[in-house]
Structures are given as C-alpha cells and as structure tokens.
Scaffold this motif. Structure first.
Motif, PDB file in Angstrom:
ATOM      1  N   ALA A 299       0.832  -1.212   0.000  1.00 32.62           N
ATOM      2  CA  ALA A 299       0.000   0.000   0.000  1.00 32.62           C
ATOM      3  C   ALA A 299       0.863   1.257   0.000  1.00 32.62           C
ATOM      4  N   VAL A 300       1.870   1.302   0.876  1.00 30.10           N
ATOM      5  CA  VAL A 300       2.732   2.480   0.958  1.00 30.10           C
ATOM      6  C   VAL A 300       3.541   2.651  -0.324  1.00 30.10           C
ATOM      7  N   VAL A 301       4.102   1.553  -0.832  1.00 30.88           N
ATOM      8  CA  VAL A 301       4.931   1.639  -2.036  1.00 30.88           C
ATOM      9  C   VAL A 301       4.079   2.015  -3.251  1.00 30.88           C
ATOM     10  N   ALA A 302       2.904   1.396  -3.392  1.00 34.84           N
ATOM     11  CA  ALA A 302       2.033   1.711  -4.528  1.00 34.84           C
ATOM     12  C   ALA A 302       1.619   3.173  -4.505  1.00 34.84           C
ATOM     13  N   LEU A 303       1.257   3.682  -3.334  1.00 33.55           N
ATOM     14  CA  LEU A 303       0.867   5.087  -3.234  1.00 33.55           C
ATOM     15  C   LEU A 303       2.034   6.001  -3.607  1.00 33.55           C
ATOM     16  N   THR A 304       3.216   5.681  -3.121  1.00 35.91           N
ATOM     17  CA  THR A 304       4.386   6.507  -3.414  1.00 35.91           C
ATOM     18  C   THR A 304       4.669   6.534  -4.912  1.00 35.91           C
ATOM     19  N   VAL A 305       4.590   5.382  -5.557  1.00 36.75           N
ATOM     20  CA  VAL A 305       4.832   5.307  -6.997  1.00 36.75           C
ATOM     21  C   VAL A 305       3.780   6.107  -7.759  1.00 36.75           C
ATOM     22  N   VAL A 306       2.517   5.983  -7.359  1.00 36.26           N
ATOM     23  CA  VAL A 306       1.440   6.705  -8.044  1.00 36.26           C
ATOM     24  C   VAL A 306       1.622   8.216  -7.887  1.00 36.26           C
ATOM     25  N   ILE A 307       1.930   8.659  -6.683  1.00 33.72           N
ATOM     26  CA  ILE A 307       2.156  10.092  -6.477  1.00 33.72           C
ATOM     27  C   ILE A 307       3.331  10.567  -7.330  1.00 33.72           C
ATOM     28  N   SER A 308       4.387   9.758  -7.382  1.00 29.28           N
ATOM     29  CA  SER A 308       5.561  10.119  -8.183  1.00 29.28           C
ATOM     30  C   SER A 308       5.213  10.208  -9.664  1.00 29.28           C
ATOM     31  N   VAL A 309       4.441   9.236 -10.159  1.00 30.70           N
ATOM     32  CA  VAL A 309       4.035   9.250 -11.566  1.00 30.70           C
ATOM     33  C   VAL A 309       3.282  10.538 -11.889  1.00 30.70           C
TER      34      VAL A 309
END
Length: 422
Positions: free
Chosen positions: A385-395
């Motif tokens: 959850a934390v990693v997916a959110l971070t990647v999405v925000i970065s994208v």
C-alpha cells in the motif's frame, strides 16, 4: 464477448498508445505513465470484468515482469549516455549514489519505524525499496538518444539518468540487509550477520556485477564493431533486437555468478557505448530497447491502475500515506540537495536534480522480490500500500512537473548562451 476478447482489445490499444502518445504528450505537463495509469483505473471501473493483478497473490508474475522492464530500461539508459566515463566528469553521480541513496534508506527506515511502528526489518526494507530512482518512468528528464545534441545531455539530465542506472543495482545490498535482519529477528537478535553481509552482499556481489558488466560489454563491443568476420560484426547489419541479447546475457551471467544483474546490465551498456562512441548502431540498439520499454511500461502502469481500484490502498493508514508523501517532497529533495553541495551546478539545476527522484517500476520489483524471501511479520499488504501510493504520487507529480521544469532550464540556458554571444 469473452474476457480474452477484452484483453486483446486492451493489449492492442495499449500498443498503439505506446507508439502514439509520446508525441501527443510531448511539451505538455503530462506523461505516458500518467495516461496508462489513468487507463488502468478507468478500465477497472468499467463493468467489463478485467481481473486485477494482485501483487501478493501474483507475486512471482509481478517480480519477473518488473524485472524484465527494469533491465531493458537500464540497457537503454546506458546506451544513451554520450559522456565518457571519468571520475570527475561523473562526480554528481557519485555524490547522489554515495550520499543521497544511503541517507534516503536510513531516513525512510527511521520514519517507518517511528511513524508506522513497524519492526526494524520491515522498516529497513521500505527504505531500501523506496531509495532507488527509476530509469523506466524518467523519460522526460533523462538524456536523449545516443549522438544527440549537447542539450540532450546537460548536467541535470545526465545526473538523473546515470543515478537511476546505477542505484537500481545498488539498492540490492540494502534489500539483503533487510532480509538478514528479518532472519536474525526470527532466531533472536544478533549482529553476527553484518560481517557476512558487508563482505558478500555489499562488496562481493557488487564486484561480480561490475566485472561481468565490464567483461560482457568489452566482448560485445569488440564483436559489434571490430571482429574481422563480417557475419559476426553485428553493427553492419543494424539489427536492434541484439540489444535484448546483450541485456539478457549480461544479466543472466551476473545472476548465475551471484552478482547484481542490474548493475551488470548498465555497465555493459556503457562499455558497449564506449567501444565505438560515434557509430550509428547505438541509435538502432537504443531505439529498440526504448520501444520494448515503452510496451512493458504501458502494461505495468495499466495493471497498477487496476490494482489501485481493486483495493491496493485498503491496507493504507494515514501515517503510511504521510510517509509516502514525505519521501517524495521532503526526504529526496533534502538528501538530493545535500549531495550536490559545492558542485558547479546552479541552484535551479540542483533543485531539479534534488526534486526529480522518481520512484517507479524498480521499487515494485524490489518489494515483490523481498516478499518472496520473507513475509516481514505479515506486513505484505501494508508494504504494498505504501509503495504503490508513493509510486502513483511520483508518476503524477513528476509527470506534471517534468516538461515545464526541463523546458524552463533549457530556456534559461538558451538565454544565457545568447547573452554570452552578444
């Protein structure tokens, strides 16, 4: 209409989009990853029954797909770099690798331990997973194609490309440290693992990766450009798929010898590039890897979008979301800025390098790989959850900001050159 029919339609549209969209979104505050991420969200919301990929349930598939995407991207990044290797000319890269990366691992691990109350091993894993920048999603801020213009490889583009090319391999020692810490916690706390980790996982595997990358790169460079037999001198035949062969050979040999394959692939690409720096075959190889990378990126971002709708963030807490935002807006900018102290770059250039620590496919690979070795106290869903959110925000964040930021720096450079010329 069957499910397979829908999948074929999605694959076809995705391939066409990967070909058309880069030109459509160029010079706009938009990126190819953003489009495919949004498409994945949209398709999952429609009543067409496309199954979402669950990285916990489908971990092995996710691991190997992201693995291939990253190594292909690393080959493309290495082939694109025009700048010859030299310690002083690559000094910004060494600063980002030696200062920004370990500091990011340490700070993120401390935040996960303090804010999320995670065990030290899981906290260290999160730091290791979110530390490397991504060569896959950094298209707008990385160097251009081989033999490009001077603008295509200014210090900002070079720093971000070379950093992403090398730190994807250098994240592995920290992942192995998290795995060793998790194993030690399961058998009673001990620091006995540190010595073997430093000797094997930090030094030994890096040395093997560098040696394999250099050796394979030299051999392929000789074969491409200098071997006497014209049938073996592949540069005369201009076949781009050879880049995949170079990628897989370098990666496979390094992994068989227990080295870091990511590191080997990037070094191989750089050595091939140096073998005959002005030859047009580099463009052919780079263009082929870029096409494959685009297709894989489209698939993975589409699936990530679907995963978001299917419950990727169900295990996310408010503090977990805050941590993801802090990584991108506080931790990376501060550590990136610190690494560039006393460099010759201007403040605005330093700010762009510090801010654009893009997180992406590499983070997804490292997490899926580590969770295949240990469950980390049952925190798989929370970690994803934390990693997916971070990647999405970065994208989204970096996708919106990349074109305006790089365009602004290019305009400043042009104005400075005109002013100096007059």
């Amino acid at each position: 209409m069957t499910l397979s029919d829908v999948v074929y339609v999605c694959l076809g549209l995705g391939a066409l989009g990967a070909a058309v969209l880069p030109r459509v979104v160029s010079r706009r505050p938009l990126s190819l990853p953003m489009v495919f991420l949004a498409a994945g969200v949209l398709i999952e919301l429609l009543p067409v029954g496309v199954p979402a990929v669950d990285p916990v349930r489908d971990r092995l598939w996710v691991e190997h797909t992201t693995e291939v995407c990253v190594i292909v991207s690393l080959m493309g990044a290495g082939l694109a770099i025009d700048r010859p290797f030299a310690w002083r000319r690559w000094s910004t890269t060494w600063r980002l690798l030696g200062i920004t990366m370990p500091l990011t691992v340490a700070v993120v691990a401390l935040l996960a331990w303090g804010l999320l109350d995670w065990p030290p091993a899981a906290a260290l894993l999160l730091g290791a997973v979110l530390a490397p920048t991504d060569p896959v999603l950094a298209g707008e801020v990385r160097v251009g194609e081989p033999l490009g213009t001077e603008r295509d490889e200014d210090e900002v583009r070079f720093a971000l490309t070379s950093e992403a090319g090398l730190n994807d391999g250098l994240a592995f020692p920290f992942v192995y440290a998290a795995l060793a810490l998790a194993a030690a916690a399961g058998t009673g706390w001990s620091a006995d693992w540190i010595g073997s980790w430093a000797l094997t996982d930090l030094l030994g595997r890096c040395a093997v990766g560098l040696a394999v990358g250099g050796g394979v790169g030299w051999l392929l460079g000789w074969m491409f450009f200098r071997v006497r037999a014209s049938a073996l001198r592949l540069s005369e035949h201009m076949e781009g798929f050879v880049a995949l062969g170079a990628t897989f050979v370098s990666y496979g040999i390094a992994e068989v010898l227990h080295g870091y394959g990511f590191l080997a692939v990037f070094v191989t690409a750089c050595v091939i590039r140096a073998a005959e720096r002005s030859h047009g075959y580099h463009k052919v190889l780079h263009e082929f890897t870029e096409q494959i990378e685009r297709l894989l990126t489209a698939v993975l971002l589409f699936l990530l979008g679907g995963y978001l709708v299917a419950g990727a963030l169900s295990a996310l807490t408010l503090t977990g979301a805050v941590l993801g935002v802090l990584v991108l807006l506080v931790v990376r900018p501060l550590t990136g800025w610190l690494a560039q102290a006393r460099t010759t770059m201007g403040k605005k250039e330093r700010a762009v390098v510090a801010l654009f620590g893009i997180r992406g496919i590499g983070s997804l690979f490292y997490l899926s790989y580590a969770l295949g070795q240990d469950s980390f106290a049952g925190l798989e869903r929370e970690l994803w959850a934390v990693v997916a959110l971070t990647v999405v925000i970065s994208v989204v964040l970096h996708g919106v900001m990349a074109t305006p930021a790089i365009g602004y720096l290019d305009r400043r450079r042009d104005e400075a050159e005109l002013g100096g010329g007059s």
